[in-house]
Write a protein that holds these residues in place. Structure first.
Motif, PDB file in Angstrom:
ATOM      1  N   LEU A   1       0.743  -1.243   0.009  1.00 14.18           N
ATOM      2  CA  LEU A   1       0.124   0.089  -0.025  1.00 14.18           C
ATOM      3  C   LEU A   1       0.893   1.228  -0.003  1.00 14.18           C
ATOM      4  CD1 LEU A   1      -2.669   1.404   0.263  1.00 14.18           C
ATOM      5  CD2 LEU A   1      -2.483   1.248   2.884  1.00 14.18           C
ATOM      6  N   ASN A   2       0.480   1.777  -0.851  1.00 13.70           N
ATOM      7  CA  ASN A   2       1.120   3.751  -0.833  1.00 13.70           C
ATOM      8  C   ASN A   2       0.362   4.612  -0.134  1.00 13.70           C
ATOM      9  OD1 ASN A   2       3.540   3.283  -2.515  1.00 13.70           O
ATOM     10  ND2 ASN A   2       2.441   2.601  -3.979  1.00 13.70           N
ATOM     11  N   TYR A   3       0.342   4.825   1.088  1.00  7.75           N
ATOM     12  CA  TYR A   3      -0.317   5.583   2.067  1.00  7.75           C
ATOM     13  C   TYR A   3      -0.284   6.975   1.818  1.00  7.75           C
ATOM     14  CZ  TYR A   3       3.321   5.361   5.336  1.00  7.75           C
ATOM     15  OH  TYR A   3       4.787   5.325   5.908  1.00  7.75           O
ATOM     16  N   PRO A   4      -1.143   7.898   2.178  1.00  9.00           N
ATOM     17  CA  PRO A   4      -0.993   9.279   1.537  1.00  9.00           C
ATOM     18  C   PRO A   4      -0.186   9.963   2.619  1.00  9.00           C
ATOM     19  CG  PRO A   4      -3.323   8.992   2.514  1.00  9.00           C
ATOM     20  CD  PRO A   4      -2.585   7.613   2.311  1.00  9.00           C
ATOM     21  N   GLY A   5       0.349  11.316   2.347  1.00  9.09           N
ATOM     22  CA  GLY A   5       1.036  12.124   3.285  1.00  9.09           C
ATOM     23  C   GLY A   5       0.469  12.539   4.504  1.00  9.09           C
ATOM     24  N   GLU A   6      -0.640  12.360   4.776  1.00  8.08           N
ATOM     25  CA  GLU A   6      -1.465  12.896   5.706  1.00  8.08           C
ATOM     26  C   GLU A   6      -1.262  12.058   6.798  1.00  8.08           C
ATOM     27  OE1 GLU A   6      -3.897  14.702   2.520  1.00  8.08           O
ATOM     28  OE2 GLU A   6      -2.897  12.813   2.677  1.00  8.08           O
ATOM     29  N   VAL A   7      -0.675  10.851   6.558  1.00 14.65           N
ATOM     30  CA  VAL A   7      -0.700   9.832   7.668  1.00 14.65           C
ATOM     31  C   VAL A   7       0.861   9.238   7.836  1.00 14.65           C
ATOM     32  CG1 VAL A   7      -1.217   7.361   8.180  1.00 14.65           C
ATOM     33  CG2 VAL A   7      -2.995   8.900   7.129  1.00 14.65           C
ATOM     34  N   LYS A   8       1.364   9.297   9.011  1.00 21.84           N
ATOM     35  CA  LYS A   8       2.547   8.639   9.346  1.00 21.84           C
ATOM     36  C   LYS A   8       2.628   7.257  10.048  1.00 21.84           C
ATOM     37  CE  LYS A   8       6.776  10.318  11.561  1.00 21.84           C
ATOM     38  NZ  LYS A   8       7.337  11.429  12.455  1.00 21.84           N
ATOM     39  N   VAL A   9       3.398   6.257   9.545  1.00 22.19           N
ATOM     40  CA  VAL A   9       3.415   4.888   9.940  1.00 22.19           C
ATOM     41  C   VAL A   9       4.809   5.089  10.619  1.00 22.19           C
ATOM     42  CG1 VAL A   9       3.102   2.548   9.716  1.00 22.19           C
ATOM     43  CG2 VAL A   9       1.617   4.273   8.640  1.00 22.19           C
ATOM     44  N   VAL A  10       4.805   4.601  11.930  1.00 23.25           N
ATOM     45  CA  VAL A  10       6.440   4.398  12.811  1.00 23.25           C
ATOM     46  C   VAL A  10       6.191   2.809  13.114  1.00 23.25           C
ATOM     47  CG1 VAL A  10       7.856   5.111  14.142  1.00 23.25           C
ATOM     48  CG2 VAL A  10       6.629   6.747  13.074  1.00 23.25           C
ATOM     49  N   LYS A  11       7.446   2.311  12.969  1.00 17.09           N
ATOM     50  CA  LYS A  11       7.548   1.102  13.565  1.00 17.09           C
ATOM     51  C   LYS A  11       8.436   1.061  15.055  1.00 17.09           C
ATOM     52  CE  LYS A  11       8.933  -3.844  12.646  1.00 17.09           C
ATOM     53  NZ  LYS A  11       9.492  -4.670  11.597  1.00 17.09           N
ATOM     54  N   GLU A  12       7.871   0.773  16.321  1.00 14.90           N
ATOM     55  CA  GLU A  12       8.519   0.917  17.285  1.00 14.90           C
ATOM     56  C   GLU A  12       9.355  -0.237  17.530  1.00 14.90           C
ATOM     57  OE1 GLU A  12       5.278   0.776  20.233  1.00 14.90           O
ATOM     58  OE2 GLU A  12       4.803   3.142  19.678  1.00 14.90           O
ATOM     59  N   GLU A  13      10.175  -0.255  18.597  1.00 16.87           N
ATOM     60  CA  GLU A  13      11.323  -1.123  19.090  1.00 16.87           C
ATOM     61  C   GLU A  13      10.815  -2.421  19.432  1.00 16.87           C
ATOM     62  OE1 GLU A  13      13.667   0.365  21.945  1.00 16.87           O
ATOM     63  OE2 GLU A  13      14.508   1.929  20.675  1.00 16.87           O
ATOM     64  N   SER A  14       9.371  -2.440  20.006  1.00 18.28           N
ATOM     65  CA  SER A  14       8.613  -3.538  20.403  1.00 18.28           C
ATOM     66  C   SER A  14       8.285  -4.218  19.126  1.00 18.28           C
ATOM     67  CB  SER A  14       7.704  -3.193  21.314  1.00 18.28           C
ATOM     68  OG  SER A  14       6.675  -2.450  20.662  1.00 18.28           O
ATOM     69  N   GLY A  15       8.069  -3.936  17.919  1.00 16.60           N
ATOM     70  CA  GLY A  15       7.766  -4.524  16.573  1.00 16.60           C
ATOM     71  C   GLY A  15       6.137  -3.982  16.492  1.00 16.60           C
ATOM     72  N   LYS A  16       5.744  -3.170  17.306  1.00 14.09           N
ATOM     73  CA  LYS A  16       4.353  -2.749  16.906  1.00 14.09           C
ATOM     74  C   LYS A  16       4.407  -1.266  16.084  1.00 14.09           C
ATOM     75  CE  LYS A  16       2.508  -4.224  21.419  1.00 14.09           C
ATOM     76  NZ  LYS A  16       1.694  -3.736  22.580  1.00 14.09           N
ATOM     77  N   LEU A  17       3.224  -1.255  15.248  1.00 13.18           N
ATOM     78  CA  LEU A  17       3.082  -0.057  14.422  1.00 13.18           C
ATOM     79  C   LEU A  17       2.193   0.978  15.169  1.00 13.18           C
ATOM     80  CD1 LEU A  17       2.448  -1.561  10.905  1.00 13.18           C
ATOM     81  CD2 LEU A  17       4.388  -0.852  11.858  1.00 13.18           C
ATOM     82  N   ARG A  18       2.644   2.246  14.856  1.00 10.94           N
ATOM     83  CA  ARG A  18       1.840   3.497  15.496  1.00 10.94           C
ATOM     84  C   ARG A  18       1.512   4.387  14.203  1.00 10.94           C
ATOM     85  NH1 ARG A  18       0.454   4.919  20.337  1.00 10.94           N
ATOM     86  NH2 ARG A  18       2.060   3.626  21.353  1.00 10.94           N
ATOM     87  N   VAL A  19       0.277   4.699  14.073  1.00 12.64           N
ATOM     88  CA  VAL A  19      -0.296   5.373  13.149  1.00 12.64           C
ATOM     89  C   VAL A  19      -0.648   6.712  13.482  1.00 12.64           C
ATOM     90  CG1 VAL A  19      -1.809   5.778  11.073  1.00 12.64           C
ATOM     91  CG2 VAL A  19      -0.934   3.237  11.833  1.00 12.64           C
ATOM     92  N   SER A  20       0.046   7.807  13.119  1.00 12.29           N
ATOM     93  CA  SER A  20      -0.568   9.273  13.542  1.00 12.29           C
ATOM     94  C   SER A  20      -0.682  10.110  12.325  1.00 12.29           C
ATOM     95  CB  SER A  20       0.438   9.699  14.344  1.00 12.29           C
ATOM     96  OG  SER A  20       1.951   9.821  13.578  1.00 12.29           O
ATOM     97  N   LYS A  21      -1.517  11.244  12.288  1.00 14.25           N
ATOM     98  CA  LYS A  21      -1.580  12.229  11.200  1.00 14.25           C
ATOM     99  C   LYS A  21      -0.575  13.159  11.392  1.00 14.25           C
ATOM    100  CE  LYS A  21      -5.264  14.228  14.295  1.00 14.25           C
ATOM    101  NZ  LYS A  21      -6.488  14.690  14.593  1.00 14.25           N
TER     102      LYS A  21
END
Length: 217
Positions: A80-100
């Motif tokens: 998936l190519n997600y739009p620039g309004e959304v930011k996806v970061v992978k944490e050290e624990s392996g979980k994903l965090r989505v923010s605007k």
């Protein structure tokens, strides 16, 4: 442009006073530049579900590159190519965090990103006399009261199963493809409001209408 204001007192000496001379109402003309409006700023709160981290199963491999994400699991592979309004970061624990990243209406409407290894499914129900379905090879064949059977090719990556000739189960790993194909099936015979005949989702509630009553003697 000007606005009018009413004052309830004795008639004044202005030229507009004669309009309300008998009722004791005086009309004053106020320039439009003096009229002000108070605008209240409404701040949108962040979704309680959207701000929670997303757990990635151990049998799913993720690849993040700028605005591109790729997930590979036992059922298949999605990108998936997600739009620039959304930011996806992978944490050290392996979980994903989505923010605007910006405060816009489009960014607030984003639902986030979900990955899984169990897949999804959508169930449909055929209601009507003579309505039935069957899977023939890679095609879904339905008898819906037309002069000919309806034949639909099952898209690649999806599985279709028919139970008791009237229950259709569409399953796969791409939730959007499942929903699109299920909607295409339902489009052939949407449920009508009088007898409820047609194709409906298993959890759908069809609002019924009362038919025309006969003449009362």
């Amino acid at each position: 442009m000007a606005s009018l204001s009413l004052s309830l007192h004795h008639p004044c000496n202005s030229r507009t006073g004669f309009l309300g001379k008998r009722q004791g109402i005086c009309l004053h003309v106020i320039p439009a530049g003096r009229v002000g409006f108070v605008r209240k700023t409404i701040e949108c709160k962040e979704s309680r579900i959207g701000k929670k981290p997303i757990e990635v199963p151990s049998n799913v491999t993720l690849t993040l590159e700028e605005q591109f994400i790729k997930a590979k699991g036992p059922l298949g592979e999605l990108s998936l190519n997600y739009p620039g309004e959304v930011k996806v970061v992978k944490e050290e624990s392996g979980k994903l965090r989505v923010s605007k990243t910006v405060e816009t209406k489009r960014a607030n409407q984003m639902h986030g990103l979900f990955t899984g290894s169990k897949g999804f499914d959508k169930k449909l129900q055929l209601v009507g006399v003579g309505y039935r379905a069957a899977v023939e090879g890679k095609d879904l064949v339905m008898n819906l009261g037309f002069s000919h059977p309806v034949r639909m090719a099952v898209p690649e990556g999806l599985k279709v199963k028919v139970e008791e000739n009237t229950r259709i189960i569409v399953s796969g790993y791409d939730k959007s493809e499942i929903g699109q194909f299920a909607a295409s099936i339902k489009k052939w015979r949407p449920p009508e409001p009088y007898k409820g005949k047609g194709i409906r989702y298993a959890d759908e509630v069809v609002r019924r209408k009362e038919g025309k009553a006969g003449k009362k003697k």
